[in-house]
Design a protein around this motif. Structure first.
Motif, mmCIF file in Angstrom:
data_model
loop_
_atom_site.group_PDB
_atom_site.id
_atom_site.type_symbol
_atom_site.label_atom_id
_atom_site.label_comp_id
_atom_site.label_asym_id
_atom_site.label_seq_id
_atom_site.Cartn_x
_atom_site.Cartn_y
_atom_site.Cartn_z
ATOM 1 N N THR A 1 -11.558 13.897 7.189
ATOM 2 C CA THR A 1 -11.145 13.075 6.071
ATOM 3 C C THR A 1 -10.001 12.160 6.502
ATOM 4 O O THR A 1 -9.271 12.462 7.428
ATOM 5 N N GLU A 2 -9.860 11.090 5.814
ATOM 6 C CA GLU A 2 -8.792 10.147 6.121
ATOM 7 C C GLU A 2 -7.550 10.473 5.316
ATOM 8 O O GLU A 2 -7.609 11.151 4.298
ATOM 9 N N GLY A 3 -6.417 9.971 5.791
ATOM 10 C CA GLY A 3 -5.155 10.196 5.098
ATOM 11 C C GLY A 3 -5.107 9.402 3.803
ATOM 12 O O GLY A 3 -5.958 8.568 3.534
ATOM 13 N N PRO A 4 -4.100 9.649 2.954
ATOM 14 C CA PRO A 4 -3.997 8.944 1.670
ATOM 15 C C PRO A 4 -3.727 7.457 1.878
ATOM 16 O O PRO A 4 -3.162 7.059 2.880
ATOM 17 N N THR A 5 -4.177 6.672 0.924
ATOM 18 C CA THR A 5 -3.938 5.236 0.986
ATOM 19 C C THR A 5 -3.160 4.810 -0.244
ATOM 20 O O THR A 5 -3.171 5.482 -1.272
ATOM 21 N N SER A 6 -2.499 3.681 -0.106
ATOM 22 C CA SER A 6 -1.820 3.102 -1.254
ATOM 23 C C SER A 6 -2.878 2.584 -2.218
ATOM 24 O O SER A 6 -3.809 1.890 -1.818
ATOM 25 N N VAL A 7 -2.756 2.912 -3.484
ATOM 26 C CA VAL A 7 -3.724 2.477 -4.485
ATOM 27 C C VAL A 7 -3.736 0.953 -4.588
ATOM 28 O O VAL A 7 -4.787 0.331 -4.669
ATOM 29 N N GLU A 8 -2.550 0.343 -4.542
ATOM 30 C CA GLU A 8 -2.453 -1.104 -4.717
ATOM 31 C C GLU A 8 -3.026 -1.886 -3.532
ATOM 32 O O GLU A 8 -3.652 -2.910 -3.700
ATOM 33 N N SER A 9 -2.794 -1.402 -2.311
ATOM 34 C CA SER A 9 -3.153 -2.212 -1.147
ATOM 35 C C SER A 9 -4.297 -1.653 -0.322
ATOM 36 O O SER A 9 -4.901 -2.371 0.457
ATOM 37 N N GLY A 10 -4.587 -0.362 -0.453
ATOM 38 C CA GLY A 10 -5.614 0.234 0.389
ATOM 39 C C GLY A 10 -5.138 0.517 1.799
ATOM 40 O O GLY A 10 -5.915 0.926 2.650
ATOM 41 N N VAL A 11 -3.839 0.309 2.091
ATOM 42 C CA VAL A 11 -3.301 0.569 3.423
ATOM 43 C C VAL A 11 -3.196 2.074 3.632
ATOM 44 O O VAL A 11 -2.645 2.787 2.801
ATOM 45 N N GLU A 12 -3.774 2.563 4.733
ATOM 46 C CA GLU A 12 -3.689 3.993 5.016
ATOM 47 C C GLU A 12 -2.249 4.345 5.371
ATOM 48 O O GLU A 12 -1.649 3.741 6.245
ATOM 49 N N LEU A 13 -1.678 5.306 4.666
ATOM 50 C CA LEU A 13 -0.290 5.673 4.870
ATOM 51 C C LEU A 13 -0.123 6.824 5.846
ATOM 52 O O LEU A 13 0.962 7.047 6.340
ATOM 53 N N ARG A 14 -1.173 7.566 6.115
ATOM 54 C CA ARG A 14 -1.063 8.695 7.035
ATOM 55 C C ARG A 14 -2.338 8.771 7.858
ATOM 56 O O ARG A 14 -3.427 8.945 7.326
ATOM 57 N N PRO A 15 -2.214 8.648 9.188
ATOM 58 C CA PRO A 15 -3.405 8.789 10.018
ATOM 59 C C PRO A 15 -3.886 10.238 10.004
ATOM 60 O O PRO A 15 -3.197 11.135 9.546
ATOM 61 N N LYS A 16 -5.086 10.465 10.533
ATOM 62 C CA LYS A 16 -5.668 11.804 10.547
ATOM 63 C C LYS A 16 -4.810 12.780 11.336
ATOM 64 O O LYS A 16 -4.593 13.906 10.918
ATOM 65 N N SER A 17 -4.335 12.368 12.478
ATOM 66 C CA SER A 17 -3.535 13.239 13.335
ATOM 67 C C SER A 17 -2.514 12.381 14.077
ATOM 68 O O SER A 17 -2.884 11.386 14.704
ATOM 69 N N ILE A 18 -1.236 12.741 13.984
ATOM 70 C CA ILE A 18 -0.208 11.917 14.599
ATOM 71 C C ILE A 18 0.588 12.702 15.639
ATOM 72 O O ILE A 18 0.754 13.913 15.538
ATOM 73 N N LYS A 19 1.071 11.973 16.617
ATOM 74 C CA LYS A 19 1.926 12.538 17.657
ATOM 75 C C LYS A 19 3.393 12.406 17.270
ATOM 76 O O LYS A 19 4.206 13.275 17.536
ATOM 77 N N ASP A 20 3.743 11.277 16.645
ATOM 78 C CA ASP A 20 5.123 11.011 16.256
ATOM 79 C C ASP A 20 5.131 10.082 15.054
ATOM 80 O O ASP A 20 4.263 9.216 14.918
ATOM 81 N N ILE A 21 6.091 10.277 14.176
ATOM 82 C CA ILE A 21 6.269 9.410 13.013
ATOM 83 C C ILE A 21 7.755 9.108 12.887
ATOM 84 O O ILE A 21 8.592 9.979 13.101
ATOM 85 N N ARG A 22 8.075 7.868 12.571
ATOM 86 C CA ARG A 22 9.469 7.451 12.414
ATOM 87 C C ARG A 22 9.599 6.570 11.184
ATOM 88 O O ARG A 22 8.681 5.838 10.831
ATOM 89 N N ILE A 23 10.754 6.632 10.562
ATOM 90 C CA ILE A 23 11.085 5.774 9.433
ATOM 91 C C ILE A 23 12.245 4.894 9.869
ATOM 92 O O ILE A 23 13.217 5.379 10.453
ATOM 93 N N SER A 24 12.148 3.601 9.596
ATOM 94 C CA SER A 24 13.215 2.687 10.009
ATOM 95 C C SER A 24 14.510 3.055 9.292
ATOM 96 O O SER A 24 14.492 3.611 8.195
ATOM 97 N N PRO A 25 15.659 2.746 9.904
ATOM 98 C CA PRO A 25 16.947 3.103 9.298
ATOM 99 C C PRO A 25 17.168 2.541 7.898
ATOM 100 O O PRO A 25 17.886 3.124 7.101
ATOM 101 N N ASP A 26 16.529 1.417 7.572
ATOM 102 C CA ASP A 26 16.667 0.857 6.222
ATOM 103 C C ASP A 26 15.574 1.357 5.279
ATOM 104 O O ASP A 26 15.463 0.889 4.146
ATOM 105 N N ASN A 27 14.760 2.303 5.741
ATOM 106 C CA ASN A 27 13.671 2.904 4.961
ATOM 107 C C ASN A 27 12.601 1.906 4.539
ATOM 108 O O ASN A 27 11.843 2.171 3.612
#
Length: 170
Positions: A1-27
């Motif tokens: 299955t695929e990760g959740p997507t934003s309802v408004e844009s359809g952009v996948e917010l979470r890949p199926k399996s990740i090695k690393d995830i980072r959030i920018s300092p300004d969020n």
């Protein structure tokens, strides 16, 4: 299955399996690299609900966002560029502006200072708070600090007893 997507844009917010995830300092941005061997870093703009994949051209071992700077330039309403550093098998790659000009420039990490010395695989990279330097952990058991604003000039190198696989800067 695929990760959740934003309802408004359809952009996948979470890949199926990740090695690393980072959030920018300004969020404002979330970036991921997929599990396994990949040269792609996926970046999602949380505010605009858009995403893009950035190809480093070489396998990425780890990556880091640049430090939090002012969110807007004092002279205009355009955002200050968001930078990324990627650890690769041949050194590091720097993207000075993920948002409007996502171009990678390499900084080769060599066993010695000689131009023809063997390349050293880099396991991890973190920006220092000044935004001009990165600290890297290498498979040759060294921790190095490079000034990425001045053509990747090596500032310091420390020998460790084992290969460096993770760094954290506070």
């Amino acid at each position: 299955t695929e990760g959740p997507t934003s309802v408004e844009s359809g952009v996948e917010l979470r890949p199926k399996s990740i090695k690393d995830i980072r959030i920018s300092p300004d969020n404002a941005y979330i970036a991921t690299i997929p599990d396994g061997d990949s040269s792609l870093i996926s970046v999602v703009d949380v505010r605009e609900k858009t995403g893009k994949s950035m190809d480093c051209g070489v396998l990425v071992n780890g990556f880091s966002f640049g430090p939090k700077l002012e969110t807007l330039r004092p002279d205009s309403k355009s955002p200050i560029p968001v930078s990324l550093a990627a650890a690769t098998r041949s050194g590091i790659k720097i993207c000075d502006d993920v948002v409007s000009a996502p171009r990678w420039r390499p900084i080769y990490v060599r066993l010695s200072g000689a131009y023809d010395a063997p390349l050293v695989p880099v396991s991890c990279v973190e920006f220092l708070s000044d935004g001009e330097r990165v600290i890297i952990g290498c498979e040759d058991k060294t921790i190095r600090i490079y000034n990425v604003k001045f053509e990747g000039e090596l500032e310091l190198s420390y020998q460790h007893t084992t290969a460096i696989t993770m760094l954290s800067v506070y």
